[in-house]
Scaffold this motif. Structure first.
Motif, PDB file in Angstrom:
ATOM      1  N   HIS A 122       0.784  -1.034  -0.097  1.00  0.00           N
ATOM      2  CA  HIS A 122       0.255   0.331  -0.530  1.00  0.00           C
ATOM      3  C   HIS A 122       0.793   1.361  -0.076  1.00  0.00           C
ATOM      4  O   HIS A 122       0.748   2.347  -0.540  1.00  0.00           O
ATOM      5  N   GLY A 123       1.604   1.095   1.071  1.00  0.00           N
ATOM      6  CA  GLY A 123       2.390   2.809   0.540  1.00  0.00           C
ATOM      7  C   GLY A 123       3.654   2.426   0.252  1.00  0.00           C
ATOM      8  O   GLY A 123       3.531   3.790  -0.641  1.00  0.00           O
ATOM      9  N   PHE A 124       4.259   1.871  -0.078  1.00  0.00           N
ATOM     10  CA  PHE A 124       5.436   1.684  -1.299  1.00  0.00           C
ATOM     11  C   PHE A 124       4.357   2.801  -2.633  1.00  0.00           C
ATOM     12  O   PHE A 124       4.363   2.744  -3.662  1.00  0.00           O
ATOM     13  N   GLY A 125       3.326   1.597  -3.531  1.00  0.00           N
ATOM     14  CA  GLY A 125       2.375   1.478  -4.040  1.00  0.00           C
ATOM     15  C   GLY A 125       1.864   3.028  -4.546  1.00  0.00           C
ATOM     16  O   GLY A 125       1.790   3.483  -5.284  1.00  0.00           O
ATOM     17  N   ARG A 126       1.634   3.450  -2.884  1.00  0.00           N
ATOM     18  CA  ARG A 126       0.616   4.847  -3.727  1.00  0.00           C
ATOM     19  C   ARG A 126       1.948   6.379  -3.522  1.00  0.00           C
ATOM     20  O   ARG A 126       1.290   7.074  -4.354  1.00  0.00           O
ATOM     21  N   LYS A 127       2.646   5.820  -2.955  1.00  0.00           N
ATOM     22  CA  LYS A 127       3.997   7.275  -2.462  1.00  0.00           C
ATOM     23  C   LYS A 127       4.839   7.233  -4.271  1.00  0.00           C
ATOM     24  O   LYS A 127       5.445   8.044  -4.904  1.00  0.00           O
ATOM     25  N   VAL A 128       5.135   5.568  -4.326  1.00  0.00           N
ATOM     26  CA  VAL A 128       6.148   6.039  -5.623  1.00  0.00           C
ATOM     27  C   VAL A 128       5.671   5.229  -6.961  1.00  0.00           C
ATOM     28  O   VAL A 128       5.656   6.011  -7.816  1.00  0.00           O
ATOM     29  N   VAL A 129       5.042   4.083  -7.270  1.00  0.00           N
ATOM     30  CA  VAL A 129       4.481   3.520  -7.650  1.00  0.00           C
ATOM     31  C   VAL A 129       3.722   3.995  -9.230  1.00  0.00           C
ATOM     32  O   VAL A 129       3.585   4.861  -9.827  1.00  0.00           O
ATOM     33  N   ALA A 130       2.419   4.372  -7.854  1.00  0.00           N
ATOM     34  CA  ALA A 130       1.457   4.782  -8.739  1.00  0.00           C
ATOM     35  C   ALA A 130       1.707   6.811  -9.754  1.00  0.00           C
ATOM     36  O   ALA A 130       1.393   6.584 -10.905  1.00  0.00           O
ATOM     37  N   PRO A 131       2.265   7.064  -8.815  1.00  0.00           N
ATOM     38  CA  PRO A 131       2.523   8.506  -9.523  1.00  0.00           C
ATOM     39  C   PRO A 131       3.451   7.971 -11.237  1.00  0.00           C
ATOM     40  O   PRO A 131       3.414   9.181 -11.488  1.00  0.00           O
ATOM     41  N   LEU A 132       3.817   7.029 -11.279  1.00  0.00           N
ATOM     42  CA  LEU A 132       5.076   7.086 -12.321  1.00  0.00           C
ATOM     43  C   LEU A 132       4.456   6.315 -13.655  1.00  0.00           C
ATOM     44  O   LEU A 132       4.356   6.200 -14.227  1.00  0.00           O
ATOM     45  N   LEU A 133       2.397   5.960 -13.113  1.00  0.00           N
ATOM     46  CA  LEU A 133       2.337   5.054 -14.761  1.00  0.00           C
ATOM     47  C   LEU A 133       1.942   5.824 -15.487  1.00  0.00           C
ATOM     48  O   LEU A 133       1.650   5.479 -16.808  1.00  0.00           O
ATOM     49  N   ALA A 134       1.507   7.282 -15.264  1.00  0.00           N
ATOM     50  CA  ALA A 134       0.869   7.808 -15.751  1.00  0.00           C
ATOM     51  C   ALA A 134       2.097   7.858 -17.289  1.00  0.00           C
ATOM     52  O   ALA A 134       1.784   8.166 -18.609  1.00  0.00           O
ATOM     53  N   GLU A 135       3.216   8.199 -16.990  1.00  0.00           N
ATOM     54  CA  GLU A 135       4.138   8.478 -17.976  1.00  0.00           C
ATOM     55  C   GLU A 135       4.449   7.250 -17.896  1.00  0.00           C
ATOM     56  O   GLU A 135       5.034   7.034 -19.380  1.00  0.00           O
ATOM     57  N   PHE A 136       4.468   5.694 -18.200  1.00  0.00           N
ATOM     58  CA  PHE A 136       4.839   4.956 -18.556  1.00  0.00           C
ATOM     59  C   PHE A 136       3.534   4.577 -19.852  1.00  0.00           C
ATOM     60  O   PHE A 136       4.426   4.406 -20.374  1.00  0.00           O
ATOM     61  N   ARG A 137       2.215   4.959 -19.050  1.00  0.00           N
ATOM     62  CA  ARG A 137       1.690   4.515 -20.248  1.00  0.00           C
ATOM     63  C   ARG A 137       1.784   5.687 -21.651  1.00  0.00           C
ATOM     64  O   ARG A 137       1.311   5.816 -22.581  1.00  0.00           O
ATOM     65  N   ALA A 138       1.849   7.677 -21.029  1.00  0.00           N
ATOM     66  CA  ALA A 138       2.368   7.848 -21.909  1.00  0.00           C
ATOM     67  C   ALA A 138       3.266   7.457 -22.961  1.00  0.00           C
ATOM     68  O   ALA A 138       3.978   7.690 -24.516  1.00  0.00           O
ATOM     69  N   ARG A 139       3.952   6.800 -22.522  1.00  0.00           N
ATOM     70  CA  ARG A 139       5.036   6.038 -23.346  1.00  0.00           C
ATOM     71  C   ARG A 139       5.078   5.233 -24.263  1.00  0.00           C
ATOM     72  O   ARG A 139       5.202   4.140 -25.568  1.00  0.00           O
ATOM     73  N   PHE A 140       4.821   4.136 -23.455  1.00  0.00           N
ATOM     74  CA  PHE A 140       3.842   3.089 -23.923  1.00  0.00           C
ATOM     75  C   PHE A 140       2.327   2.709 -23.317  1.00  0.00           C
ATOM     76  O   PHE A 140       1.538   2.125 -23.735  1.00  0.00           O
ATOM     77  N   PRO A 141       1.503   3.122 -24.304  1.00  0.00           N
ATOM     78  CA  PRO A 141       0.102   3.436 -24.967  1.00  0.00           C
ATOM     79  C   PRO A 141      -0.377   2.285 -25.326  1.00  0.00           C
ATOM     80  O   PRO A 141      -1.754   1.996 -24.915  1.00  0.00           O
ATOM     81  N   ALA A 142       0.351   1.219 -25.976  1.00  0.00           N
ATOM     82  CA  ALA A 142      -0.601  -0.020 -26.082  1.00  0.00           C
ATOM     83  C   ALA A 142      -0.743  -1.254 -25.172  1.00  0.00           C
ATOM     84  O   ALA A 142      -0.620  -2.069 -25.319  1.00  0.00           O
ATOM     85  N   VAL A 143      -0.031  -0.837 -23.981  1.00  0.00           N
ATOM     86  CA  VAL A 143      -0.089  -1.394 -22.730  1.00  0.00           C
ATOM     87  C   VAL A 143      -1.238  -1.219 -21.705  1.00  0.00           C
ATOM     88  O   VAL A 143      -0.890   0.582 -21.541  1.00  0.00           O
ATOM     89  N   THR A 144      -1.938  -1.568 -20.616  1.00  0.00           N
ATOM     90  CA  THR A 144      -2.868  -1.723 -20.293  1.00  0.00           C
ATOM     91  C   THR A 144      -2.364  -2.056 -18.773  1.00  0.00           C
ATOM     92  O   THR A 144      -1.836  -3.087 -17.969  1.00  0.00           O
ATOM     93  N   LEU A 145      -2.715  -1.516 -17.776  1.00  0.00           N
ATOM     94  CA  LEU A 145      -2.283  -1.590 -16.420  1.00  0.00           C
ATOM     95  C   LEU A 145      -3.388  -2.138 -15.382  1.00  0.00           C
ATOM     96  O   LEU A 145      -4.611  -1.195 -15.746  1.00  0.00           O
ATOM     97  N   GLU A 146      -2.896  -2.863 -14.578  1.00  0.00           N
ATOM     98  CA  GLU A 146      -3.882  -2.889 -13.482  1.00  0.00           C
ATOM     99  C   GLU A 146      -3.104  -2.949 -12.311  1.00  0.00           C
ATOM    100  O   GLU A 146      -2.493  -4.146 -12.330  1.00  0.00           O
ATOM    101  N   LEU A 147      -2.974  -2.153 -10.926  1.00  0.00           N
ATOM    102  CA  LEU A 147      -2.767  -2.226 -10.478  1.00  0.00           C
ATOM    103  C   LEU A 147      -3.030  -2.421  -9.463  1.00  0.00           C
ATOM    104  O   LEU A 147      -4.435  -2.178  -8.599  1.00  0.00           O
ATOM    105  N   LEU A 148      -2.882  -3.834  -7.695  1.00  0.00           N
ATOM    106  CA  LEU A 148      -3.288  -4.027  -6.686  1.00  0.00           C
ATOM    107  C   LEU A 148      -2.458  -3.441  -5.277  1.00  0.00           C
ATOM    108  O   LEU A 148      -1.356  -3.917  -5.607  1.00  0.00           O
TER     109      LEU A 148
END
Length: 343
Positions: A122-148
């Protein structure tokens, strides 16, 4: 008397199916190739085997289905009516197999694409991982993400995860664990709390302070880990407040409610700007590391490889560790003055 067939789903039925498919596969491949090429010789060249092997495979298939598929003469080979019907029935399945192979080739050789299932605490996912997902999707729009977000043990096979972020290595020799950054732990307080109550000089002094504990998904309280005089030591202090989320623990500390042991990725910014101060740095525990885990290095889909490379570079660039805190304890009054707290 007719032979009794085993019921579908039984082990005998599965064995019969596997045996039938194994025996038929080579014959179907040979048959489709001969039909496409128009001769046994050209089919043999296409398949890279001898003409006699192609002929035997087709003959065996003809015996299995009880029908002649080709008319063979010394001058020509032509497909029979039964062969045409069998070809029409087989062709869609063969096309699907070829399409599946082509899609697998695209996944390896084309741009990253497909679904990516990610697990993170929960902590690492919210603070570190989640904020980076938008940039990853911008670079690789054909990849769909599911973060649990989950604190529990990851079962890649059962749960279908592609990658998992974890604090410390997973105890599984089948899993590749790549360390992203060190996992440093700091006992933190607000400058106001420190000015009013002081800070502990030793681990034993924690009993005189209000402590903020975290309850894990298993139901037990998270221990506070230290290394005192070279020996590991874990305690669970009496909690003035108990929460089940790292951000809530951080919020309670900032609200002057007491001390909490927080990971550097969560507290680093507040420690640098003076919103928090640290203590017991001389007894900080060994680094356990923040890891990115996945199943194999070989034949890794491009979407997983792209995600691993992106997260490794991006997280290391965030500068979430390596904080120099030794002076904070010495200059605590100055930190309190800077925060507008009376000494």
């Amino acid at each position: 008397m007719s032979k009794i067939q085993p019921p579908p789903g039984s082990s005998d039925h599965q064995d019969l199916l596997a045996s039938s498919l194994s025996a038929s596969y080579a014959g179907v491949v040979a048959f489709i190739t001969v039909a496409n090429e128009g001769s046994f010789s050209r089919a043999a060249d296409r398949l890279g085997i001898g003409r006699s092997a192609v002929s035997r495979s087709v003959q065996k298939l003809e015996g299995q289905i009880g029908a002649r598929l080709f008319c063979r003469t010394t001058r020509a080979t032509s497909i029979t009516r039964e062969g045409e019907l069998f070809y029409q029935n087989c062709r869609p399945g063969v096309d699907q197999i070829l399409q599946a192979l082509e899609e697998m080739r695209d996944l390896r050789e084309g741009p990253p694409q497909g679904r990516l299932k990610i697990s993170a605490p929960h902590g690492f996912g919210r603070k570190v991982v989640a904020p980076l997902l938008a940039e990853f999707r911008a670079r690789f729009p054909a990849v769909t993400l599911e973060l649990l977000l989950d604190e529990g043990t990851v079962d890649f096979a059962t749960d279908g995860f592609d990658v998992a972020f974890r604090d410390g290595r997973l105890d599984d020799s089948q899993i590749i664990a790549k360390q992203l950054i060190p996992m440093q732990m700091h006992v933190c307080a607000s400058p106001r709390y420190a000015s009013q109550h002081g800070l502990p000089d030793s681990v034993d002094d924690l009993v005189a302070h209000s402590c903020i504990n975290q309850r894990l998904a298993s139901g037990r309280l998270q221990s506070w880990d230290f290394k005192v005089d070279g020996q590991k030591r874990s305690i669970t202090p009496d909690g003035a407040i108990v929460v089940n989320d790292p951000e809530l623990a951080m919020r309670a500390v900032l609200d002057n409610q007491g001390l909490a042991q927080l990971p550097a990725y969560q507290a680093s910014e507040a420690l640098r700007d003076g919103a928090l101060v640290a203590c017991l740095e001389q007894d900080a525990p060994d680094d356990r590391g923040h890891y990115l885990c996945y199943l194999s290095r070989q034949q890794l889909p491009k979407r997983i490889r792209a995600f691993i490379d992106f997260m490794t570079t991006s997280i290391r660039a965030l500068d979430l560790c390596g904080i120099e805190l030794t002076a904070q304890r010495i200059h605590l009054p100055a930190a309190a003055d800077a925060a507008g707290v009376p000494a």
